[in-house]
Design a protein around this motif. Sequence first.
Motif, PDB file in Angstrom:
ATOM      1  N   SER A 178       0.751  -1.544  -0.226  1.00 17.57           N
ATOM      2  CA  SER A 178      -0.132  -0.218  -0.238  1.00 17.57           C
ATOM      3  C   SER A 178       1.239   1.403  -0.415  1.00 17.57           C
ATOM      4  N   CYS A 179       0.515   2.267  -0.396  1.00 18.25           N
ATOM      5  CA  CYS A 179       1.222   3.703  -0.292  1.00 18.25           C
ATOM      6  C   CYS A 179       0.610   4.735   0.806  1.00 18.25           C
ATOM      7  N   PHE A 180      -0.598   4.518   1.146  1.00 15.24           N
ATOM      8  CA  PHE A 180      -0.748   5.101   1.817  1.00 15.24           C
ATOM      9  C   PHE A 180      -1.824   4.341   2.853  1.00 15.24           C
ATOM     10  N   PRO A 181      -1.750   4.581   5.177  1.00 13.32           N
ATOM     11  CA  PRO A 181      -2.448   4.462   5.701  1.00 13.32           C
ATOM     12  C   PRO A 181      -3.951   4.618   5.759  1.00 13.32           C
ATOM     13  N   GLY A 182      -4.058   3.020   5.854  1.00 16.00           N
ATOM     14  CA  GLY A 182      -5.627   3.377   5.760  1.00 16.00           C
ATOM     15  C   GLY A 182      -5.684   2.261   3.767  1.00 16.00           C
ATOM     16  N   GLN A 183      -5.262   2.445   3.524  1.00 16.35           N
ATOM     17  CA  GLN A 183      -5.536   1.594   2.034  1.00 16.35           C
ATOM     18  C   GLN A 183      -5.515   0.229   2.167  1.00 16.35           C
ATOM     19  N   LEU A 184      -5.128  -0.395   3.265  1.00 13.74           N
ATOM     20  CA  LEU A 184      -4.976  -1.683   3.730  1.00 13.74           C
ATOM     21  C   LEU A 184      -4.821  -2.040   4.834  1.00 13.74           C
ATOM     22  N   ASN A 185      -5.751  -3.668   5.176  1.00 12.29           N
ATOM     23  CA  ASN A 185      -6.285  -4.149   6.126  1.00 12.29           C
ATOM     24  C   ASN A 185      -4.618  -5.308   6.424  1.00 12.29           C
ATOM     25  N   PHE A 186      -3.975  -4.592   6.732  1.00 10.45           N
ATOM     26  CA  PHE A 186      -2.305  -5.747   6.525  1.00 10.45           C
ATOM     27  C   PHE A 186      -3.203  -7.381   6.813  1.00 10.45           C
ATOM     28  N   ARG A 187      -3.607  -7.566   7.738  1.00  7.29           N
ATOM     29  CA  ARG A 187      -4.231  -8.921   8.370  1.00  7.29           C
ATOM     30  C   ARG A 187      -4.713  -9.500   6.593  1.00  7.29           C
ATOM     31  N   LYS A 188      -5.287  -9.152   6.599  1.00 10.49           N
ATOM     32  CA  LYS A 188      -6.352  -9.410   5.907  1.00 10.49           C
ATOM     33  C   LYS A 188      -5.497 -10.046   4.692  1.00 10.49           C
ATOM     34  N   ALA A 189      -4.432  -8.429   4.231  1.00 11.97           N
ATOM     35  CA  ALA A 189      -4.277  -8.453   2.682  1.00 11.97           C
ATOM     36  C   ALA A 189      -2.793  -9.602   2.935  1.00 11.97           C
ATOM     37  N   PHE A 190      -2.365  -9.911   4.949  1.00 11.10           N
ATOM     38  CA  PHE A 190      -1.884 -11.569   4.169  1.00 11.10           C
ATOM     39  C   PHE A 190      -2.121 -12.258   4.390  1.00 11.10           C
ATOM     40  N   GLN A 191      -3.366 -13.236   4.712  1.00 10.31           N
ATOM     41  CA  GLN A 191      -4.194 -13.410   5.040  1.00 10.31           C
ATOM     42  C   GLN A 191      -4.748 -13.913   3.214  1.00 10.31           C
ATOM     43  N   ARG A 192      -5.191 -12.984   2.894  1.00  2.00           N
ATOM     44  CA  ARG A 192      -5.318 -13.272   1.753  1.00  2.00           C
ATOM     45  C   ARG A 192      -4.079 -13.957   0.820  1.00  2.00           C
ATOM     46  N   THR A 193      -3.243 -13.540   0.654  1.00  5.13           N
ATOM     47  CA  THR A 193      -1.596 -13.521  -0.108  1.00  5.13           C
ATOM     48  C   THR A 193      -0.912 -14.948   1.071  1.00  5.13           C
ATOM     49  N   LEU A 194      -1.642 -15.584   2.344  1.00  4.48           N
ATOM     50  CA  LEU A 194      -1.145 -16.761   2.580  1.00  4.48           C
ATOM     51  C   LEU A 194      -2.297 -17.646   1.917  1.00  4.48           C
ATOM     52  N   GLU A 195      -3.224 -17.648   1.559  1.00  2.00           N
ATOM     53  CA  GLU A 195      -4.190 -18.912   0.910  1.00  2.00           C
ATOM     54  C   GLU A 195      -3.117 -18.735  -0.553  1.00  2.00           C
ATOM     55  N   SER A 196      -3.353 -17.973  -0.972  1.00  2.00           N
ATOM     56  CA  SER A 196      -2.990 -17.159  -2.954  1.00  2.00           C
ATOM     57  C   SER A 196      -1.742 -18.488  -2.834  1.00  2.00           C
ATOM     58  N   LEU A 197      -0.915 -17.632  -2.290  1.00  2.00           N
ATOM     59  CA  LEU A 197       0.684 -18.937  -1.643  1.00  2.00           C
ATOM     60  C   LEU A 197       0.276 -20.599  -1.707  1.00  2.00           C
ATOM     61  N   GLN A 198      -0.870 -20.637  -0.586  1.00  2.00           N
ATOM     62  CA  GLN A 198      -0.862 -22.264  -0.244  1.00  2.00           C
ATOM     63  C   GLN A 198      -0.870 -22.699  -2.012  1.00  2.00           C
ATOM     64  N   GLU A 199      -1.907 -22.425  -2.462  1.00  2.00           N
ATOM     65  CA  GLU A 199      -2.950 -22.780  -3.763  1.00  2.00           C
ATOM     66  C   GLU A 199      -1.123 -23.197  -4.401  1.00  2.00           C
ATOM     67  N   ILE A 200      -0.544 -22.307  -4.944  1.00  2.00           N
ATOM     68  CA  ILE A 200       0.350 -22.514  -6.545  1.00  2.00           C
ATOM     69  C   ILE A 200       1.773 -22.924  -5.166  1.00  2.00           C
ATOM     70  N   TYR A 201       1.993 -23.187  -3.646  1.00  2.00           N
ATOM     71  CA  TYR A 201       2.336 -24.391  -3.320  1.00  2.00           C
ATOM     72  C   TYR A 201       1.971 -26.084  -3.666  1.00  2.00           C
ATOM     73  N   ALA A 202       0.656 -25.575  -3.454  1.00  2.00           N
ATOM     74  CA  ALA A 202       0.017 -26.875  -3.653  1.00  2.00           C
ATOM     75  C   ALA A 202      -0.216 -27.267  -5.311  1.00  2.00           C
ATOM     76  N   ALA A 203       0.819 -26.422  -5.987  1.00  2.00           N
ATOM     77  CA  ALA A 203       1.331 -26.924  -7.945  1.00  2.00           C
ATOM     78  C   ALA A 203       2.420 -27.304  -8.105  1.00  2.00           C
ATOM     79  N   LEU A 204       2.970 -26.653  -7.128  1.00  2.00           N
ATOM     80  CA  LEU A 204       4.707 -27.601  -6.652  1.00  2.00           C
ATOM     81  C   LEU A 204       4.458 -29.061  -7.284  1.00  2.00           C
ATOM     82  N   PRO A 205       5.960 -29.526  -8.565  1.00  2.00           N
ATOM     83  CA  PRO A 205       5.893 -30.964  -8.778  1.00  2.00           C
ATOM     84  C   PRO A 205       6.093 -31.712  -7.853  1.00  2.00           C
ATOM     85  N   GLY A 206       5.307 -33.552  -7.640  1.00  3.09           N
ATOM     86  CA  GLY A 206       6.119 -34.335  -7.078  1.00  3.09           C
ATOM     87  C   GLY A 206       5.426 -33.826  -4.671  1.00  3.09           C
TER      88      GLY A 206
END
Length: 429
Positions: A178-206
């Motif tokens: 984010s570029c400005f205070p108030g623009q982002l909910n840090f906790r929710k941004a972290f959780q959405r990013t983690l969920e997204s990374l978990q889908e990518i992680y699950a796609a790693l081969p083998g």
Amino acid sequence: MKLTKQVIQEHNGQLVPVHKKKFDYVAEGVDGLKEVMQKLIDFQIAIPSWALGSGGTRFGRFPSGGEPRKLEEKIEDVGLLHALNQSSGAISLHIPWDIPKDANEIKTLAAMHGLKFDAVNSNTFQDQPTQPISYKFGSLQHVDKGVRRLAIDHNIEVIKHGIDLGSKALTVWLADGSCFPGQLNFRKAFQRTLESLQEIYAALPGDPIASGWKMFVEYKAFEPNFYSMTVGDWGQSYLYASKLGPKAYTLVDLGHHLPNANIEQIVSLLLMENKLAGFHFNDSKYGDDDLTVGSINPYQLFLIFNELVEGMDARGMNHATDLGWMIDASHNVKDPLEDLLQSIEAIMIAYAQALLVNTKELKQAQDSNDVARAQEILQAAYRMDVRPLVAEARMRSGGALAPLQLFRNLKVRDELIKERGKKTVATGL
Ligand code: LRH
Ligand code: MN
């Protein structure tokens, strides 16, 4: 432009008499010379496919001429660097800047130059021309599920390219924040990013271990967001990597820290936790300047390698293969290939100096709180002129004793301009 063994031998032939004197003088004082030389010979650093042309800033970009116009020419340029120094045996691709049209063809061409494919890098920090929705407000963190979906699918696509090329790692660097205070909910941004990374992680081969595939989570303190970054420091990256699983690690880009951060301590702790992915080597005085490695703060680079050698030996790790060694630099005023040759040299010098630290005596000094003595021991290794050792390792591997000098003697840039033209622009930053 192909460099023949004969040209390199002629070059070495002229320099060997002086080199030999210098090498014998330094080698005399080295314990375990044989092991040190083998380690230097085995150490390979990956070249970024996005740093083979001139970089620039928002204020301007000044092409150097003869820049590679396509992936094949980028592989040729990395092949040339590797022929010169025998320490650049891998290339790290950035997708979609360098999508291999025919992976087998590209693999064959790379093999002809003695090159492997290191980590593949995804790009969800730019909107592609045909992209229906934008990453303006982030990608894996985005409040809109559709944008997250797009970014997840892109990363899975990048893994597929990596598998086709024989790569073993995906590097995820997110411009999200984010570029400005108030623009982002840090906790929710972290959780959405983690969920997204978990889908990518699950796609790693083998299964986690068999395939050997890893995910590198690269952190950055600021830019292009200037209030918060959703993977903003080593702690946040370590949190993601720990929650994701055993294949996820933290990637340290030297230019991604706030001023005066103690990067060598970060490295020591990530190694202790077996969560260090590896490095994007460069140097900087202010921000993410992406300058030549060792050009601003060579002592910090030495201290980082000192922690690396100590930490890797404590874990019985293989120096050459167990971590990702990559350069991530941008060339605004230097010839891109000369800049990369200097960066490789600086890394090899810092590694050689770290191998010469008298760890037994250092431990005694630390265990007896002899602070002054500890500094003397550390700086004795740092002040060793190890360049003859690095040059000897190069020559024993079939490389040039003085790569930059030979690059200039052969007027490589002029040859590339003749071949490719003055105005060619390479894809990348
Ligand atoms: C971000 C970064 C990242 C790459 C990019 C080219 O600053 O270091 O590693 O994706 O540069
Ligand atoms: Mn980087």
